[in-house]
Design a protein around this motif. Structure first.
Motif, PDB file in Angstrom:
ATOM      1  N   ASP A  78       2.400   9.490  -5.886  1.00  0.00           N
ATOM      2  CA  ASP A  78       2.993  10.804  -5.598  1.00  0.00           C
ATOM      3  C   ASP A  78       4.056  11.163  -6.629  1.00  0.00           C
ATOM      4  OD1 ASP A  78       2.941  10.385  -1.954  1.00  0.00           O
ATOM      5  OD2 ASP A  78       1.385  11.018  -3.378  1.00  0.00           O
ATOM      6  N   ARG A 138      -4.027   9.639  -9.947  1.00  0.00           N
ATOM      7  CA  ARG A 138      -3.303   9.399  -8.696  1.00  0.00           C
ATOM      8  C   ARG A 138      -4.204   8.753  -7.655  1.00  0.00           C
ATOM      9  NH1 ARG A 138      -0.471  14.108 -10.196  1.00  0.00           N
ATOM     10  NH2 ARG A 138      -1.906  15.478  -9.108  1.00  0.00           N
ATOM     11  N   ARG A 180       2.408   1.828  -3.416  1.00  0.00           N
ATOM     12  CA  ARG A 180       1.445   2.403  -4.386  1.00  0.00           C
ATOM     13  C   ARG A 180       1.301   3.907  -4.167  1.00  0.00           C
ATOM     14  NH1 ARG A 180      -2.156  -1.666  -2.586  1.00  0.00           N
ATOM     15  NH2 ARG A 180      -1.784  -3.553  -3.773  1.00  0.00           N
ATOM     16  N   THR A 181       1.252   4.310  -2.914  1.00  0.00           N
ATOM     17  CA  THR A 181       1.110   5.740  -2.590  1.00  0.00           C
ATOM     18  C   THR A 181       2.330   6.520  -3.089  1.00  0.00           C
ATOM     19  OG1 THR A 181      -0.200   5.216  -0.649  1.00  0.00           O
ATOM     20  CG2 THR A 181       0.777   7.402  -0.721  1.00  0.00           C
ATOM     21  N   HIS A 182       3.501   5.953  -2.874  1.00  0.00           N
ATOM     22  CA  HIS A 182       4.727   6.609  -3.339  1.00  0.00           C
ATOM     23  C   HIS A 182       4.736   6.755  -4.856  1.00  0.00           C
ATOM     24  CE1 HIS A 182       7.527   7.234   0.047  1.00  0.00           C
ATOM     25  NE2 HIS A 182       6.732   6.379   0.636  1.00  0.00           N
ATOM     26  N   THR A 215       0.837  -1.207   0.000  1.00  0.00           N
ATOM     27  CA  THR A 215       0.000   0.000   0.000  1.00  0.00           C
ATOM     28  C   THR A 215       0.865   1.247   0.000  1.00  0.00           C
ATOM     29  OG1 THR A 215      -1.719  -1.173   1.219  1.00  0.00           O
ATOM     30  CG2 THR A 215      -1.817   1.232   1.256  1.00  0.00           C
ATOM     31  N   ASP A 216       1.890   1.239   0.819  1.00  0.00           N
ATOM     32  CA  ASP A 216       2.807   2.372   0.916  1.00  0.00           C
ATOM     33  C   ASP A 216       3.520   2.607  -0.419  1.00  0.00           C
ATOM     34  OD1 ASP A 216       5.932   3.122   2.204  1.00  0.00           O
ATOM     35  OD2 ASP A 216       4.161   4.320   2.657  1.00  0.00           O
ATOM     36  N   ARG A 245      -3.453   5.055  -6.047  1.00  0.00           N
ATOM     37  CA  ARG A 245      -3.326   4.818  -4.601  1.00  0.00           C
ATOM     38  C   ARG A 245      -4.252   3.699  -4.160  1.00  0.00           C
ATOM     39  NH1 ARG A 245      -3.350  10.590  -4.381  1.00  0.00           N
ATOM     40  NH2 ARG A 245      -1.208  11.292  -4.200  1.00  0.00           N
TER      41      ARG A 245
END
Lengths: 97, 155
Positions: free
Chosen positions: B23, B146, B18-20, B15-16, B150
């Motif tokens: 971004d 985005r 994907r967020t990166h 999950t982290d 995410r």
């Protein structure tokens, strides 16, 4: 929903993150992978080689402005393996809950 | 048990990650205006009445759009290190269809202006509207992209 299939190759933390990064895009540059993972190029090369040998990743070189740039892409087999592995992880967590 | 802690940590790491990645996909400010300009130039090439521009110059305009499109794409890839060309989820798919419809309408109006000997300013007005629309739409599309990245959507 994919069938849960635990994948020992993808389970390694760097390789899991590589696969997730590649799954989110069509191609990701080698340099971008190094930056996102926080690892040096030799470490990334080794992980990509293992994934490539398993048929999960392909790489290609481009030459913008005369300098080589390597791009990596997740194959269909790689996407399937990642989806199955993530489903297996969720299944493990749900069993405990 | 080690397995369930490992499993949860691995899911959190995914999950982290994907967020990166989401971004990282920050489109440079000039990207969408450039595409708007390419659409505008295409409208001019298609729609300027006969006599205002030669066929040879029309061809030059099309070549300019093709080369410019390629150049902008390459710079984008170099700057972000990520390439996503297709929609990744239902919202971005819908937006892409809307964009395609707008593009077809703009080009069709330009061609109609040429065929029916309309005024020179018609494709200019269409082109100016295209620059504004592409810029605003592009930013809206990026936000949707985005958000879907995410959430785990992928091309």
């Amino acid at each position: 929903m994919s069938e849960p299939v635990f994948d020992d190759l993808i389970h390694q933390p760097h390789r899991l993150r590589i696969c997730v990064l590649l799954a989110g895009a069509e191609e990701v540059a080698f340099q971008a992978l190094c930056e996102e993972l926080g690892v040096a190029m030799p470490t990334l090369s080794k992980q990509l080689k293992m994934l490539s040998e398993a048929g999960y990743v392909t790489t290609r070189k481009t030459f913008p402005s005369g300098r080589a740039a390597t791009w990596a892409r997740l194959t269909t087999a790689g996407r399937h393996a990642l989806t199955g592995h993530l489903a297996a992880l969720k299944s493990l967590v749900e069993q405990v809950d | 048990m080690a397995d369930d802690f490992d499993a949860q940590a691995a899911l959190d790491a995914a999950t982290d990650t994907r967020t990166h990645l989401a971004d990282r996909v920050q489109t440079p400010w000039w990207y969408h205006p450039c595409y708007g300009i390419f659409i505008a130039v295409t409208c001019l090439a298609l729609g300027l009445p006969a006599g205002t521009i030669s066929h040879q110059h029309r061809l030059y305009l099309f070549l300019l759009v093709i080369i410019g499109n390629f150049a902008v794409t390459q710079v984008y890839r170099h700057v972000t290190g990520v390439w996503i060309q297709t929609a990744v989820g239902p919202r971005t798919r819908r937006l892409m269809i809307e964009f395609a419809i707008g593009l077809v309408l703009a080009f069709a109006a330009s061609v109609a202006n040429y065929l029916w000997h309309g005024p020179w300013w018609t494709p200019v007005v269409i082109g100016a509207a295209a620059i504004v629309a592409a810029t605003l739409f592009g930013r809206h599309y990026d936000e949707a992209l985005r958000a879907e990245m995410r959430a785990g959507a992928s091309p």
